[in-house]
Design an enzyme around this catalytic site. Structure first.
Site, mmCIF file in Angstrom:
data_model
loop_
_atom_site.group_PDB
_atom_site.id
_atom_site.type_symbol
_atom_site.label_atom_id
_atom_site.label_comp_id
_atom_site.label_asym_id
_atom_site.label_seq_id
_atom_site.Cartn_x
_atom_site.Cartn_y
_atom_site.Cartn_z
ATOM 1 N N GLY A 79 0.823 -1.189 0.000
ATOM 2 C CA GLY A 79 0.000 0.000 0.000
ATOM 3 C C GLY A 79 0.863 1.247 0.000
ATOM 4 O O GLY A 79 2.090 1.198 0.018
ATOM 5 N N CYS A 181 5.685 9.688 -0.385
ATOM 6 C CA CYS A 181 4.387 9.200 0.088
ATOM 7 C C CYS A 181 3.236 10.040 -0.443
ATOM 8 O O CYS A 181 2.130 10.009 0.103
ATOM 9 C CB CYS A 181 4.344 9.133 1.611
ATOM 10 S SG CYS A 181 5.650 8.118 2.315
#
Length: 245
Positions: A79, A181
């Site tokens: 993820g 991120c």
């Protein structure tokens, strides 16, 4: 507050410090361990290592997050979004069978708790950011909120893979080529930068090993008082896990 193990079994985790290893080689090694654990043919394992410099992109990475200069990126099945791994960064891959009912978010919270404790042991105050994963240093005169440890995992057949990274004395300029991120309103930092002294992976590894094991087994409870105060919710959430039955 958790006081019990998140693992399906009570046998000790087989911890394997394996030094520096190519990312793709480590990914293949993880898959072998995951298959063995899911089939009941191997124990819970945690790999602790460093990677040569590499960018990896999780399932939620957007085109604008990637390097604009064509630097190669490895697309992976964890993820989260894009990040960098390289020398001076401690990487941990816990490969553990989670107990029922599986709570992936709480598993991520346990890893965060472990890394918060490691930072505490070094004298660096950190915490969580609501809506984001990882471990953060609060905004101060040295800069905005900045991530010191990132987490990105996958759970397959009830077994975890991928894991965490803690910036020790990494060259943070590597993050300049990407949107780490997918987060544009915060920075990246390291133990060395915060402490203004060299903190090596070798120095951090035993502390991270012990803290992660304690967090997984419930000996280090997840605290509710380490959320960083901030004026508003973050603009980019940090979803960091992928779940496959």
């Amino acid at each position: 507050m958790s006081v019990s193990s998140c693992r399906a079994v009570g046998e000790p985790v087989d911890v394997r410090p394996i030094g520096t290893i190519d990312y793709l080689e480590a990914w293949e090694l993880q898959r072998a361990y995951v298959t063995a654990r899911a089939d009941g043919a191997g124990p819970d394992t945690m790999l602790l290592l460093e990677h040569p410099s590499v960018y990896t992109a999780g399932k939620r990475t957007e085109p604008g997050d990637r390097p604009a200069d064509g630097t190669p990126v490895i697309d992976v099945d964890r993820g989260g979004k894009i990040t960098w791994h390289g020398p001076g960064q401690l990487v941990g891959y816990p490969i553990v069978k989670l107990g029922d009912p599986i709570d992936v978010v709480h598993y991520v919270r346990r890893l965060e708790e472990a890394l918060i404790k490691v930072c505490d042991q070094f004298g660096v105050h950190t915490g969580r950011v609501e809506g984001r994963s990882g471990v953060w240093v609060p905004a101060d005169e040295r800069g905005p909120e900045r991530k010191i440890a990132a987490i990105g995992i996958r759970v397959q057949r009830g077994v975890t893979m991928h894991g965490f990274e803690l910036n020790c004395n990494a060259d943070l300029s590597a993050f300049d080529k990407i949107v780490p991120c997918g987060i544009r309103d915060a920075g990246v930092t390291s133990l060395s930068f915060e402490l203004e002294r060299e903190v090596t992976v070798a120095e951090a590894l035993p502390l991270a090993r012990d803290a992660v094991l304690a967090a997984l087994d419930g000996e280090l409870p997840v605290s509710e008082d380490r959320w960083l105060a901030r004026p508003s919710a973050p603009t980019a959430p940090g979803v960091t896990f992928a779940l496959q039955s």
